[in-house]
Design an enzyme around this catalytic site. Structure first.
Site, PDB file in Angstrom:
ATOM      1  N   ASP A 186       0.098   0.234   6.314  1.00 46.82           N
ATOM      2  CA  ASP A 186       0.363   0.927   7.572  1.00 46.82           C
ATOM      3  C   ASP A 186      -0.580   0.464   8.676  1.00 46.82           C
ATOM      4  O   ASP A 186      -0.462   0.891   9.810  1.00 46.82           O
ATOM      5  CB  ASP A 186       0.304   2.452   7.396  1.00 46.82           C
ATOM      6  CG  ASP A 186      -1.080   2.922   6.981  1.00 46.82           C
ATOM      7  OD1 ASP A 186      -2.011   2.099   6.985  1.00 46.82           O
ATOM      8  OD2 ASP A 186      -1.224   4.100   6.644  1.00 46.82           O
ATOM      9  N   ASP A 239       0.888  -1.141   0.000  1.00 44.19           N
ATOM     10  CA  ASP A 239       0.000   0.000   0.000  1.00 44.19           C
ATOM     11  C   ASP A 239       0.937   1.204   0.000  1.00 44.19           C
ATOM     12  O   ASP A 239       1.869   1.253   0.785  1.00 44.19           O
ATOM     13  CB  ASP A 239      -0.856  -0.019   1.268  1.00 44.19           C
ATOM     14  CG  ASP A 239      -1.761   1.180   1.316  1.00 44.19           C
ATOM     15  OD1 ASP A 239      -2.338   1.501   0.270  1.00 44.19           O
ATOM     16  OD2 ASP A 239      -1.868   1.807   2.381  1.00 44.19           O
ATOM     17  N   ASP A 275      -6.127  -0.595   6.212  1.00 40.96           N
ATOM     18  CA  ASP A 275      -6.099  -1.712   5.273  1.00 40.96           C
ATOM     19  C   ASP A 275      -6.163  -3.064   5.954  1.00 40.96           C
ATOM     20  O   ASP A 275      -5.617  -4.046   5.473  1.00 40.96           O
ATOM     21  CB  ASP A 275      -4.891  -1.622   4.332  1.00 40.96           C
ATOM     22  CG  ASP A 275      -3.705  -0.987   5.008  1.00 40.96           C
ATOM     23  OD1 ASP A 275      -3.670  -1.048   6.237  1.00 40.96           O
ATOM     24  OD2 ASP A 275      -2.843  -0.454   4.307  1.00 40.96           O
TER      25      ASP A 275
END
Lengths: 71, 627
Positions: free
Chosen positions: B517, B326, B521
Site C-alpha cells: 500500500d 503485503d 513498505d
C-alpha cells in the site's frame, strides 16, 4: 537540477544523435530525449547557467537536425 | 499552414505531377528527365537543402544526405545510362510519406497524453471573505474552502466540508462508476462533479495533489528508457554506417575488379545497386516504433489508473514470475466490519447487550469491530467467570445464565445444537444449551483479490507469496480463503524486505514484484524488481519508491499491468524482427540486382508505417474476462 523541456525534433534517428551530442556538453549530467513525446529531460550541474547551457544545446542540436529547437 | 499540412500538400501535388508526366507522350530521354525534375524538386527541395547543411556541419551519415545522394544518383544515371528518372522523385516521395507518418504518430501519441493533461484544471473557485473568487490552483493555500459546481473539476485534494455530489473519477482511476460523496468524505483532484454542489476544504497544495503528481509522473516516464530501446539506439548507431559502407563496396568493388582483371563489368549497374542500399540505410522503423510502443502502453495503462514510471519497468513487468503481496491494504482492506446479526428467543436489544458485555473484555479483532458498531453503555458487574480461549471463543456467566460466544468448535463442545450452518465468517452466541443467534462479518479480503491472483496465474506468474505483520492464525485464514500456499506472518517491515530479498535470490531469470500500500513498505517496494504501490498516490514515499503506482486500490489492476506489459513486449518484438527481416531481405535482393530503388523505398517506408500502426495496438486494453 533536473528539468523537462519541450523541444522540436524532426526525426527519431536525429533525436538519438542529438542526445549523444548533448551528453558531451560541459555541465550536463544526463540527458534523455524522447522523439515520441518531443521532450528533453535534462539534468545539469549549475542552475544559474541554465540559459547558457540551453543555447549551447540548441547549437549542437541544430548541427544534427536543422529544425531542432528548445521551446 | 502547419508543417505537416505543407508536407501533405507537396505529397499530393508531386504525385499528380508524376502521374501526369508518366502519361505524357515524351519520346526524348533528356526531355523526360527534365520533366521529372519538377516534381522531384517540389517533393524534395528541403531534403536537398538539409543535405547540404548536413555536409557543412560534418554530418555525413545524415539521412537527408543519404536520400539526396540516392535520388540525385538515380537522376544522373537516367541521363547517362538508362531510364531511372521516375525513381528519383518516387524515392523522395515515399521518404516524405514516411516522414509525414512519423509526424502523425507523434501527434497522435501526444494527443493521448494530452487527454490526460486535460485532467489538470486551469483554475479553482475559492471562498475568501465570504466571496467566491477564481484563482489559479497553484495559489490555493492548504485549508482553503473550494467550491465545486456541477461539471467542474476538482483542482486540489481535500475533504468535503458541506454539500453532496456525484463525482466521476473516470479520468483518474479508470473507474466508470461515479461515487456519491457527502460531508466528511475525502475527494481526489481530477474528479469531475457530475451533479451537486460541494464545498471542499483543501488538505494539500496543488503541486502535492493527485492530479499534479500523476502528470509529473507520466511526463518523466519516457526518460527512463527500456533496455530494448537502448539496444535499438545502439543498433541504429552501427546500422547506418554498415549499410553505407556496404553501399560503397557494392558500387565500387565490381568496377575495380573489372579494371584490374580487364573484364567487362557494368559499373553503372553496380553503382545503381549501391545507391539502392542508401535508400534503406535509415533504421527509422525501429527507432520510432519501439519507443512509440512503450509510450502507447504507458498511455493506455494510465487511462485505467495505472501509472508506470518508465519504459524500463514495462520490460520488467512483462517478465514477472513471482508476485509478493503485503497483505493489508492490498489483498485485504484491513477492516473487519459487522455485516449482519441474527437472533431468536431474545429481543434485539437483549442480544446486542449480551454481545457487548461479552466482547468488551476481548482484544480479538472481531470483538473490537463488534464494540465499534454497538456503542451502548452496559453494566459490567453482571458478568462473572469470564474466560477467553484462543481458537474457541468466550465463555462467561451473565445474570446466572451461561453464555458461549465463539466459533463452531465452541458450540460443539458446549453441546449446543446449531439450526444454521454458515459458510461466511461468523461468531455464534449460545445461552445455556440454546442457540440464540449469530453475527456475520464483512470479509476483510478484498472482493477481487481472488480473481486477481487467478488472473496473475494466467499471465504466467507461477509463485504468489503473502507477507503480513499479522499473526500466523489471521494470516492463515486469509491465505486459505485466497488459495495461497505460501505466506509469512508476524513480520516487521524490515523482515518483509529480508524475505523479499531471499525470494529474489532464488528467482533466477524471472522478475519479482512486490505489491504494497506504499505507506510503510517503501524498503520492499524499492528492493523488488517491480514495486507496485496501491491507493497511495498522495504519498510521496510511495511514488518515489515504486515503479508502478495504482491510483485506486483495485487489485485487479496488478494483473492488468502485467498483461498489458506482455502485450507491449510482444509488439516490440514483432516490430524489431519484422523491420530487421524486411531490411535484410531488401538489402540482399538489391545486392543481387533483383530489387530496384523503388521497391527498396517502398519496403522501407511500408515497414515503418506498419510498425507504427502495430505500435498503437499497445494503447488498447480490451477487457477480456475480469481484466
Amino acid at each position: 537540477m533536473e528539468k523537462t523541456y519541450k523541444i522540436q525534433v524532426d526525426c527519431p534517428h536525429c533525436a538519438e544523435k542529438i542526445e549523444r551530442a548533448i551528453e558531451k556538453q560541459a555541465g550536463v549530467e544526463s540527458v534523455s530525449i524522447s522523439f515520441v513525446s518531443q521532450k528533453m529531460f535534462l539534468e545539469f550541474k549549475d542552475a544559474e547557467k541554465e540559459s547558457e547551457l540551453l543555447s549551447s544545446i540548441e547549437k549542437v542540436g541544430k548541427k544534427v537536425d536543422g529544425d531542432f529547437r528548445v521551446l | 499552414m502547419k508543417k505537416h499540412q505543407k508536407i501533405l500538400l507537396r505529397i499530393i501535388i508531386s504525385t499528380i505531377l508524376i502521374v501526369v508526366i508518366s502519361f505524357l507522350p515524351i519520346k526524348n530521354n533528356t526531355f523526360l528527365g527534365l520533366a521529372y525534375i519538377l516534381p522531384y524538386l517540389i517533393i524534395g527541395y528541403d531534403v536537398l537543402i538539409k543535405a547540404v547543411k548536413g555536409i557543412v556541419n560534418g554530418q555525413i551519415l545524415d539521412e537527408n544526405f543519404l536520400m539526396a545522394i540516392a535520388s540525385v544518383g538515380a537522376l544522373v544515371l537516367g541521363f547517362i545510362w538508362k531510364d531511372h528518372f521516375l525513381e528519383a522523385p518516387l524515392v523522395l516521395l515515399f521518404y516524405q510519406v514516411g516522414e509525414y507518418f512519423q509526424g502523425v504518430a507523434v501527434r497522435k501519441s501526444q494527443k493521448n497524453i494530452s487527454s490526460l493533461m486535460e485532467l489538470s484544471p486551469d483554475y479553482a473557485y475559492v471562498e475568501k471573505d465570504g466571496e467566491i473568487i477564481k484563482v489559479s490552483p497553484e495559489e490555493v493555500p492548504i485549508g482553503s474552502i473550494m467550491v465545486v459546481r456541477t461539471g467542474e473539476k476538482l483542482a486540489i485534494d481535500g475533504v468535503v466540508e458541506s454539500g453532496s455530489a456525484c463525482l466521476s473519477t473516470l479520468a483518474m482511476t479508470g473507474e466508470s462508476e461515479p461515487v456519491d460523496v457527502k460531508e466528511g468524505d475525502s475527494v481526489i483532484s481530477g474528479s469531475v462533479n457530475q451533479g451537486g454542489l460541494i464545498k471542499v476544504k483543501t488538505t494539500k497544495l496543488y503541486n502535492d495533489s493527485t492530479v499534479a503528481k500523476v502528470l509529473a509522473l507520466i511526463e518523466r516516464a519516457l526518460s527512463r528508457k527500456a533496455k530494448t530501446e537502448k539496444f535499438i539506439s545502439k543498433f541504429a548507431r552501427f546500422y547506418t554506417p554498415i549499410v553505407c559502407s556496404l553501399a560503397l563496396l557494392i558500387a565500387l568493388i565490381p568496377t575495380l575488379i573489372g579494371l584490374i582483371f580487364s573484364v567487362s563489368v557494368n559499373g553503372l549497374d553496380w553503382l545503381y545497386r549501391g545507391l539502392s542500399f542508401l535508400v534503406i540505410s535509415c533504421p527509422c522503423a525501429l527507432v520510432i516504433s519501439v519507443p512509440l510502443t512503450f509510450f502507447s502502453c504507458i498511455g493506455g495503462l494510465s487511462k485505467r489508473g495505472v501509472l508506470v514510471k518508465g519504459s524500463s519497468h514495462i520490460e520488467n513487468l512483462a517478465k514477472i514470475k513471482t508476485v509478493v503481496f503485503d497483505k493489508t491494504g492490498t489483498l485485504t482492506d484491513g477492516k473487519i466490519k459487522v455485516k449482519d446479526i441474527y437472533f431468536e428467543k431474545v429481543s434485539e436489544s437483549e442480544f446486542i447487550e449480551y454481545l457487548v458485555l461479552l466482547e468488551s473484555g476481548s482484544l480479538h479483532p472481531l470483538a473490537k469491530s463488534v464494540c465499534e458498531k454497538y456503542k451502548i453503555p452496559v453494566d459490567f458487574t453482571r458478568i462473572k467467570e469470564y474466560n477467553e480461549e484462543g481458537g474457541y471463543g468466550i465463555t462467561a456467566i451473565i445474570d446466572n445464565d451461561t453464555f458461549y460466544l465463539g466459533n463452531l468448535h465452541l458450540m460443539q463442545r458446549a453441546g449446543i445444537k446449531m439450526p444454521v450452518s454458515l459458510s461466511e465468517k461468523a461468531v455464534y452466541l449460545g445461552k445455556n444449551k440454546q442457540f440464540i443467534g449469530y453475527i456475520t462479518f464483512l470479509d476483510s479480503v478484498k472482493e477481487n483479490a481472488k480473481s486477481s491472483l487467478e488472473e496473475l496465474g494466467k499471465q504466467g506468474v507461477s509463485r504468489l507469496v503473502m507477507l503480513t505483520g499479522d499473526n500466523e492464525n489471521k494470516a492463515k485464514i486469509v491465505a486459505e480463503e485466497l488459495g495461497l500456499r505460501e505466506f509469512y506472518a508476524s513480520l516487521l517491515p524490515d523482515q518483509k524486505q529480508e524475505i523479499l530479498s531471499k525470494i529474489m535470490l532464488n528467482e533466477g531469470n524471472g522478475k519479482v514484484a512486490f505489491v504494497g500500500d506504499g505507506i510503510n513498505d517503501a524498503p520492499s517496494l524499492m528492493t523488488a524488481d517491480v514495486g507496485i504501490s496501491m491507493g497511495a498516490v498522495g504519498s510521496d514515499v510511495a511514488i518515489e519508491s515504486s515503479s508502478v503506482v495504482i491510483i485506486d486500490d483495485d487489485i485487479l489492476k496488478v494483473p492488468l499491468a502485467v498483461k498489458s506489459a506482455k502485450k507491449c513486449m510482444r509488439i516490440v518484438m514483432q516490430n524489431v524482427i519484422f523491420s530487421i527481416a524486411i531490411k535484410v531481405a531488401v538489402l540482399i535482393l538489391s545486392a543481387l540486382g533483383f530489387a530496384n530503388m523503388f521497391l527498396a523505398i517502398f519496403a522501407d517506408v511500408g515497414v515503418m508505417i506498419l510498425a507504427i500502426l502495430n505500435s498503437f495496438r499497445a494503447l488498447i486494453n480490451k477487457k477480456r474476462g475480469k481484466i
